[in-house]
Design a protein around this motif. Structure first.
Motif, mmCIF file in Angstrom:
data_model
loop_
_atom_site.group_PDB
_atom_site.id
_atom_site.type_symbol
_atom_site.label_atom_id
_atom_site.label_comp_id
_atom_site.label_asym_id
_atom_site.label_seq_id
_atom_site.Cartn_x
_atom_site.Cartn_y
_atom_site.Cartn_z
ATOM 1 N N ARG A 135 44.526 -24.396 -37.868
ATOM 2 C CA ARG A 135 45.964 -24.088 -37.767
ATOM 3 C C ARG A 135 46.215 -22.962 -36.764
ATOM 4 N N ALA A 136 45.285 -22.027 -36.665
ATOM 5 C CA ALA A 136 45.453 -20.898 -35.754
ATOM 6 C C ALA A 136 45.127 -21.264 -34.311
ATOM 7 N N GLY A 137 44.615 -22.477 -34.078
ATOM 8 C CA GLY A 137 44.297 -22.893 -32.720
ATOM 9 C C GLY A 137 42.962 -22.386 -32.213
ATOM 10 N N VAL A 138 42.095 -21.926 -33.126
ATOM 11 C CA VAL A 138 40.773 -21.421 -32.748
ATOM 12 C C VAL A 138 39.742 -22.545 -32.772
ATOM 13 N N VAL A 139 39.939 -23.509 -33.649
ATOM 14 C CA VAL A 139 39.010 -24.626 -33.831
ATOM 15 C C VAL A 139 39.794 -25.932 -33.722
ATOM 16 N N GLU A 140 39.150 -26.922 -33.130
ATOM 17 C CA GLU A 140 39.732 -28.267 -33.048
ATOM 18 C C GLU A 140 38.952 -29.201 -33.966
ATOM 19 N N ARG A 141 39.678 -29.944 -34.774
ATOM 20 C CA ARG A 141 39.073 -30.938 -35.673
ATOM 21 C C ARG A 141 39.234 -32.313 -35.042
ATOM 22 N N ARG A 142 38.107 -33.002 -34.838
ATOM 23 C CA ARG A 142 38.132 -34.304 -34.204
ATOM 24 C C ARG A 142 37.587 -35.351 -35.161
ATOM 25 N N GLN A 143 38.213 -36.517 -35.174
ATOM 26 C CA GLN A 143 37.746 -37.582 -36.058
ATOM 27 C C GLN A 143 37.593 -38.872 -35.273
ATOM 28 N N ALA A 144 36.412 -39.487 -35.414
ATOM 29 C CA ALA A 144 36.123 -40.798 -34.818
ATOM 30 C C ALA A 144 35.591 -41.673 -35.928
ATOM 31 N N GLY A 145 36.441 -42.549 -36.438
ATOM 32 C CA GLY A 145 36.062 -43.334 -37.603
ATOM 33 C C GLY A 145 35.928 -42.421 -38.803
ATOM 34 N N ASN A 146 34.782 -42.474 -39.462
ATOM 35 C CA ASN A 146 34.531 -41.591 -40.600
ATOM 36 C C ASN A 146 33.836 -40.291 -40.195
ATOM 37 N N ARG A 147 33.578 -40.133 -38.910
ATOM 38 C CA ARG A 147 32.827 -38.982 -38.422
ATOM 39 C C ARG A 147 33.785 -37.884 -37.995
ATOM 40 N N ILE A 148 33.644 -36.711 -38.599
ATOM 41 C CA ILE A 148 34.496 -35.564 -38.276
ATOM 42 C C ILE A 148 33.638 -34.477 -37.641
ATOM 43 N N THR A 149 34.103 -33.970 -36.529
ATOM 44 C CA THR A 149 33.417 -32.863 -35.869
ATOM 45 C C THR A 149 34.393 -31.715 -35.653
ATOM 46 N N TYR A 150 33.816 -30.537 -35.487
ATOM 47 C CA TYR A 150 34.603 -29.334 -35.234
ATOM 48 C C TYR A 150 34.106 -28.696 -33.940
ATOM 49 N N ALA A 151 35.020 -28.197 -33.153
ATOM 50 C CA ALA A 151 34.658 -27.572 -31.878
ATOM 51 C C ALA A 151 35.597 -26.407 -31.615
ATOM 52 N N LEU A 152 35.088 -25.411 -30.940
ATOM 53 C CA LEU A 152 35.922 -24.274 -30.561
ATOM 54 C C LEU A 152 36.882 -24.668 -29.454
ATOM 55 N N THR A 153 38.112 -24.234 -29.574
ATOM 56 C CA THR A 153 39.102 -24.392 -28.514
ATOM 57 C C THR A 153 38.865 -23.299 -27.465
ATOM 58 N N PRO A 154 39.615 -23.307 -26.362
ATOM 59 C CA PRO A 154 39.496 -22.184 -25.421
ATOM 60 C C PRO A 154 39.689 -20.827 -26.094
ATOM 61 N N ALA A 155 40.628 -20.753 -27.044
ATOM 62 C CA ALA A 155 40.815 -19.485 -27.772
ATOM 63 C C ALA A 155 39.572 -19.139 -28.576
ATOM 64 N N GLY A 156 38.948 -20.153 -29.189
ATOM 65 C CA GLY A 156 37.733 -19.908 -29.959
ATOM 66 C C GLY A 156 36.572 -19.487 -29.084
ATOM 67 N N ARG A 157 36.463 -20.106 -27.914
ATOM 68 C CA ARG A 157 35.349 -19.758 -27.020
ATOM 69 C C ARG A 157 35.459 -18.328 -26.512
ATOM 70 N N GLU A 158 36.670 -17.798 -26.461
ATOM 71 C CA GLU A 158 36.828 -16.402 -26.054
ATOM 72 C C GLU A 158 36.237 -15.443 -27.083
ATOM 73 N N LEU A 159 35.948 -15.944 -28.297
ATOM 74 C CA LEU A 159 35.324 -15.104 -29.313
ATOM 75 C C LEU A 159 33.806 -15.029 -29.158
ATOM 76 N N GLU A 160 33.208 -15.851 -28.301
ATOM 77 C CA GLU A 160 31.756 -15.851 -28.144
ATOM 78 C C GLU A 160 31.221 -14.472 -27.772
#
Length: 227
Positions: free
Chosen positions: A61-86
């Motif tokens: 919700r905060a735009g730090v992580v993106e939730r992606r779904q392909a069929g039953n497979r769900i993955t999580y990835a950092l958004t540009p805002a999240g990558r700035e936290l590295e």
């Protein structure tokens, strides 16, 4: 209601999101490469699944992580805002190594240690065939004391039960000792010399093992001189 500090300071605004318990450790796992819920759980083994789901939802919700779904497979990835936290995560890790070096017994966790070790292997130095490494923690009583890394060209499996393959090298040690080696607090040589760590198996593989197992990304951080 979410916690607020009632300040316009950008540090305060950032901490309204990030200082909830476990939140930065979830970000740490995403920085380290975890993409699926079960992989994230293994990186925070003492966090409940329900709380992990809640923290992920907050970060989405905060735009730090993106939730992606392909069929039953769900993955999580950092958004540009999240990558700035590295670099923030890296700086916190290096600061912790330098200034908060003490480890209590409650800080030692074979699940997390083996998960960290498995994702920091020097694949270019490992044999081309299936390689099985065993780790035995004589002092562990409240968790599995024997762990195996099964390394193939398809990846690495972390097992807390015997996978049934021939073991190339066995590391016999204390949980604290290997944790200190992983963190860079103790060298392989010093651990072997103290006899708190022993390596059994094929002689050439025993010599090569320290090259196969990379240390924590923060292990090389210079420590301050201490009295």
């Amino acid at each position: 209601m979410p916690t607020t500090y009632g300040q316009f300071c950008p540090v305060a605004k950032a901490m309204e999101l990030l200082d909830e318990r476990w939140t930065l450790l979830v970000v740490r796992e995403l920085v380290a490469g975890s993409r699926h819920f079960n992989a994230l759980r293994r990186g925070v083994p003492r966090m409940s699944p329900a709380l992990l789901s809640k923290r992920l939802s907050t970060l989405v919700r905060a735009g730090v992580v993106e939730r992606r779904q392909a069929g039953n497979r769900i993955t999580y990835a950092l958004t540009p805002a999240g990558r700035e936290l590295e670099p923030v995560i890296d700086a916190l890790g290096r600061w912790g190594i330098r200034w908060v070096p003490e480890l209590g017994d409650a800080d030692l966790d074979p699940h997390l240690l083996m998960w960290d070790v498995h994702r920091n292997l020097a694949y270019e130095a490992l044999p081309d065939t299936r390689t099985v490494l065993k780790f035995s923690f004589a002092d562990v009583t409240d968790a599995p004391r024997d762990w195996w890394l099964v390394i193939t060209t398809d990846g690495v499996d972390v097992c807390d039960h015997d996978p049934g393959f021939d073991v190339l090298v066995t590391v016999e040690t204390k949980l604290r000792t290997l944790t200190q080696v992983w963190r860079g607090d103790l060298t392989w040589t010093a651990a072997l010399r103290s006899r708190d760590l022993a390596v059994r198996g094929d002689p050439s593989a025993r010599r090569a093992l320290p090259r196969w197992l990379k240390l924590s990304p923060h292990a090389s951080t210079p420590r301050p001189a201490r009295r």
